[in-house]
Design a protein around this motif. Structure first.
Motif, PDB file in Angstrom:
ATOM      1  N   SER A 210     -11.027  25.505  -7.893  1.00  0.00           N
ATOM      2  CA  SER A 210      -9.786  25.101  -7.253  1.00  0.00           C
ATOM      3  C   SER A 210      -9.853  23.643  -6.837  1.00  0.00           C
ATOM      4  N   ARG A 211      -8.841  22.887  -7.251  1.00  0.00           N
ATOM      5  CA  ARG A 211      -8.754  21.472  -6.899  1.00  0.00           C
ATOM      6  C   ARG A 211      -7.600  21.230  -5.930  1.00  0.00           C
ATOM      7  N   GLU A 212      -7.191  22.260  -5.200  1.00  0.00           N
ATOM      8  CA  GLU A 212      -6.001  22.127  -4.352  1.00  0.00           C
ATOM      9  C   GLU A 212      -6.152  21.010  -3.324  1.00  0.00           C
ATOM     10  N   GLU A 213      -7.313  20.935  -2.674  1.00  0.00           N
ATOM     11  CA  GLU A 213      -7.502  19.891  -1.666  1.00  0.00           C
ATOM     12  C   GLU A 213      -7.489  18.506  -2.301  1.00  0.00           C
ATOM     13  N   VAL A 214      -8.159  18.389  -3.448  1.00  0.00           N
ATOM     14  CA  VAL A 214      -8.175  17.102  -4.156  1.00  0.00           C
ATOM     15  C   VAL A 214      -6.764  16.707  -4.560  1.00  0.00           C
ATOM     16  N   GLU A 215      -6.011  17.672  -5.095  1.00  0.00           N
ATOM     17  CA  GLU A 215      -4.630  17.396  -5.512  1.00  0.00           C
ATOM     18  C   GLU A 215      -3.757  17.039  -4.318  1.00  0.00           C
ATOM     19  N   PHE A 216      -4.015  17.675  -3.183  1.00  0.00           N
ATOM     20  CA  PHE A 216      -3.206  17.402  -1.990  1.00  0.00           C
ATOM     21  C   PHE A 216      -3.339  15.942  -1.567  1.00  0.00           C
ATOM     22  N   PHE A 217      -4.577  15.473  -1.471  1.00  0.00           N
ATOM     23  CA  PHE A 217      -4.766  14.100  -1.002  1.00  0.00           C
ATOM     24  C   PHE A 217      -4.367  13.077  -2.059  1.00  0.00           C
ATOM     25  N   GLN A 218      -4.424  13.476  -3.335  1.00  0.00           N
ATOM     26  CA  GLN A 218      -3.892  12.581  -4.368  1.00  0.00           C
ATOM     27  C   GLN A 218      -2.378  12.475  -4.234  1.00  0.00           C
ATOM     28  N   MET A 219      -1.725  13.601  -3.907  1.00  0.00           N
ATOM     29  CA  MET A 219      -0.289  13.591  -3.657  1.00  0.00           C
ATOM     30  C   MET A 219       0.060  12.668  -2.497  1.00  0.00           C
ATOM     31  N   LYS A 220      -0.732  12.744  -1.433  1.00  0.00           N
ATOM     32  CA  LYS A 220      -0.501  11.883  -0.268  1.00  0.00           C
ATOM     33  C   LYS A 220      -0.711  10.408  -0.617  1.00  0.00           C
ATOM     34  N   ARG A 221      -1.686  10.130  -1.462  1.00  0.00           N
ATOM     35  CA  ARG A 221      -1.917   8.746  -1.885  1.00  0.00           C
ATOM     36  C   ARG A 221      -0.730   8.228  -2.687  1.00  0.00           C
ATOM     37  N   ASN A 222      -0.160   9.070  -3.526  1.00  0.00           N
ATOM     38  CA  ASN A 222       1.019   8.674  -4.302  1.00  0.00           C
ATOM     39  C   ASN A 222       2.208   8.413  -3.381  1.00  0.00           C
ATOM     40  N   GLN A 223       2.350   9.245  -2.357  1.00  0.00           N
ATOM     41  CA  GLN A 223       3.421   9.016  -1.383  1.00  0.00           C
ATOM     42  C   GLN A 223       3.196   7.711  -0.617  1.00  0.00           C
ATOM     43  N   TYR A 224       1.946   7.421  -0.320  1.00  0.00           N
ATOM     44  CA  TYR A 224       1.611   6.179   0.379  1.00  0.00           C
ATOM     45  C   TYR A 224       2.055   4.957  -0.442  1.00  0.00           C
ATOM     46  N   LYS A 225       1.839   4.999  -1.750  1.00  0.00           N
ATOM     47  CA  LYS A 225       2.251   3.886  -2.614  1.00  0.00           C
ATOM     48  C   LYS A 225       3.768   3.685  -2.568  1.00  0.00           C
ATOM     49  N   VAL A 226       4.504   4.797  -2.508  1.00  0.00           N
ATOM     50  CA  VAL A 226       5.963   4.696  -2.392  1.00  0.00           C
ATOM     51  C   VAL A 226       6.345   4.079  -1.051  1.00  0.00           C
ATOM     52  N   MET A 227       5.649   4.462   0.003  1.00  0.00           N
ATOM     53  CA  MET A 227       5.940   3.918   1.327  1.00  0.00           C
ATOM     54  C   MET A 227       5.706   2.404   1.380  1.00  0.00           C
ATOM     55  N   LEU A 228       4.683   1.939   0.679  1.00  0.00           N
ATOM     56  CA  LEU A 228       4.456   0.499   0.613  1.00  0.00           C
ATOM     57  C   LEU A 228       5.647  -0.210  -0.022  1.00  0.00           C
ATOM     58  N   ARG A 229       6.193   0.394  -1.062  1.00  0.00           N
ATOM     59  CA  ARG A 229       7.361  -0.184  -1.728  1.00  0.00           C
ATOM     60  C   ARG A 229       8.589  -0.136  -0.827  1.00  0.00           C
ATOM     61  N   MET A 230       8.713   0.958  -0.073  1.00  0.00           N
ATOM     62  CA  MET A 230       9.837   1.091   0.853  1.00  0.00           C
ATOM     63  C   MET A 230       9.798   0.007   1.924  1.00  0.00           C
ATOM     64  N   ARG A 231       8.602  -0.298   2.399  1.00  0.00           N
ATOM     65  CA  ARG A 231       8.457  -1.306   3.452  1.00  0.00           C
ATOM     66  C   ARG A 231       8.979  -2.663   2.984  1.00  0.00           C
ATOM     67  N   ASN A 232       8.762  -2.984   1.718  1.00  0.00           N
ATOM     68  CA  ASN A 232       9.173  -4.290   1.213  1.00  0.00           C
ATOM     69  C   ASN A 232      10.693  -4.481   1.220  1.00  0.00           C
ATOM     70  N   HIS A 233      11.437  -3.379   1.200  1.00  0.00           N
ATOM     71  CA  HIS A 233      12.904  -3.497   1.192  1.00  0.00           C
ATOM     72  C   HIS A 233      13.432  -4.110   2.485  1.00  0.00           C
ATOM     73  N   PHE A 234      12.708  -3.938   3.569  1.00  0.00           N
ATOM     74  CA  PHE A 234      13.226  -4.399   4.857  1.00  0.00           C
ATOM     75  C   PHE A 234      13.346  -5.925   4.938  1.00  0.00           C
ATOM     76  N   TYR A 235      12.625  -6.596   4.057  1.00  0.00           N
ATOM     77  CA  TYR A 235      12.726  -8.050   4.066  1.00  0.00           C
ATOM     78  C   TYR A 235      13.975  -8.539   3.332  1.00  0.00           C
ATOM     79  N   ARG A 236      14.740  -7.576   2.761  1.00  0.00           N
ATOM     80  CA  ARG A 236      15.921  -7.967   1.987  1.00  0.00           C
ATOM     81  C   ARG A 236      17.207  -7.306   2.478  1.00  0.00           C
ATOM     82  N   PHE A 237      17.147  -6.660   3.626  1.00  0.00           N
ATOM     83  CA  PHE A 237      18.376  -6.147   4.246  1.00  0.00           C
ATOM     84  C   PHE A 237      19.008  -7.270   5.073  1.00  0.00           C
TER      85      PHE A 237
END
Length: 320
Positions: A210-237
């Protein structure tokens, strides 16, 4: 940093046991069994088994080459060098290099004796087996990391919730919080640590794949990358509008859904409702309003991707 952990303690105990048993069993060059134990104790159970097998196969091959070389060409340092020159490329070619050092040490025993016999070869194999078996027995114990992983999950979810609430506030105020960068760095550190622990836990479970734990934290890392991109939008509002208030409120709902599996689908449905509201609202009248709204739409698309990453994980790992 821990300088004395379970691996250090097991290494010390294993070295003593191997040398003591070698002496008790009448195995010559028994100190080498302790060395084999030292290099065989690994961070995880699966890694220990893999390296033990690799080391055993390499040693059998290496001892065969050493015996043939010494018997045919003499027991000299020059021939020992030729043996190393021959054996090392074989280890590299067939991915057996973990067994190289131990085999070379065993070969020095034969070189020092200046002769070879079946009993001598058997003695070297006993050294190898004793060192490996002691290491495997001790490595059968590994500390349970599940509690630590649960703590990491909680910390990561808390940090993500905090940042999403910040996003919601910044949409209204237009001011970036001073500790935002600190929170992002802390989140990255927690994600990296959690991933390493999850891999160790996975590799310590011999009978489960079972790789559920590994997959979980990989999912969180992918979400983190999206959050970094979201943060950059605030400089253009550029301006605050009715749209920013709607997305701000929705962002806080996303924050509430983090770490609560049953809510992420509801938030995805809510996202479609928000899109419908936007479509019914008047078109922008100025360029600044148009550009700001375009950034808001991109921000909303990023939120959608953030939620879809969780949805895809749930489907893949839990079939939900």
């Amino acid at each position: 940093m821990k300088y004395i952990d379970h691996k250090v303690i097991k290494t010390a105990i294993g070295t003593f046991i191997s040398i003591y048993l070698a002496d008790l069993l009448g195995i010559k060059f028994g100190v080498t069994a302790g060395i084999v134990t030292i290099i065989s104790i690994q961070a995880t159970k699966k890694e220990s088994l893999k390296i033990a097998l690799e080391r055993f196969i390499a040693s059998l091959v290496g001892l065969f080459i050493a015996v043939i070389s010494f018997e045919c060409f003499g027991y000299t340092p020059f021939i020992f060098g030729i043996f190393v020159l021959t054996f090392m490329p074989i280890c590299l070619k067939f991915n057996l290099f973990q067994g190289f050092l131990a085999t070379v040490v065993l070969a020095t025993h034969i070189l020092s004796l200046g002769t070879v016999s079946l009993d001598i070869v058997k003695n070297e194999i006993y050294i190898l087996l004793l060192g490996i078996v002691v290491a495997l027995v001790l490595n059968s114990y590994m500390p349970d990391m599940k509690k630590e992983l649960r703590g990491k999950k909680k910390n990561i979810d808390t940090l993500m919730k905090t940042l999403f609430n910040y996003f919601g506030d910044v949409l209204i105020t237009g001011s970036v919080f001073v500790d935002e960068e600190t929170l992002f760095k802390e989140l990255k550190k927690e994600l990296d640590t959690a991933r390493d622990i999850a891999f160790k836990e996975y590799n310590n479970d011999i009978f489960s794949s079972s790789r559920e734990e590994v997959e979980f934290f990989q999912m969180k890392r992918n979400q983190y990358k999206v959050m970094l991109r979201m943060r950059n939008h605030f400089y253009r509002f550029y301006i605050s509008s009715e749209h920013t208030h709607i997305i701000s409120e929705f962002t806080r709902k996303v924050s509430d859904s983090i770490g609560v599996d049953k809510l992420y689908q509801e938030v995805l449905i809510e996202l479609e409702r928000v899109r419908g509201v936007f479509e019914s609202m008047p078109l922008p009248k100025t360029r600044v309003e148009f550009e700001s709204r375009a950034m808001l739409f991109q921000f909303l698309n990023d939120i959608e991707e953030f939620l879809e990453i969780k949805r895809d994980y749930m489907k893949k790992v839990r079939g939900k």
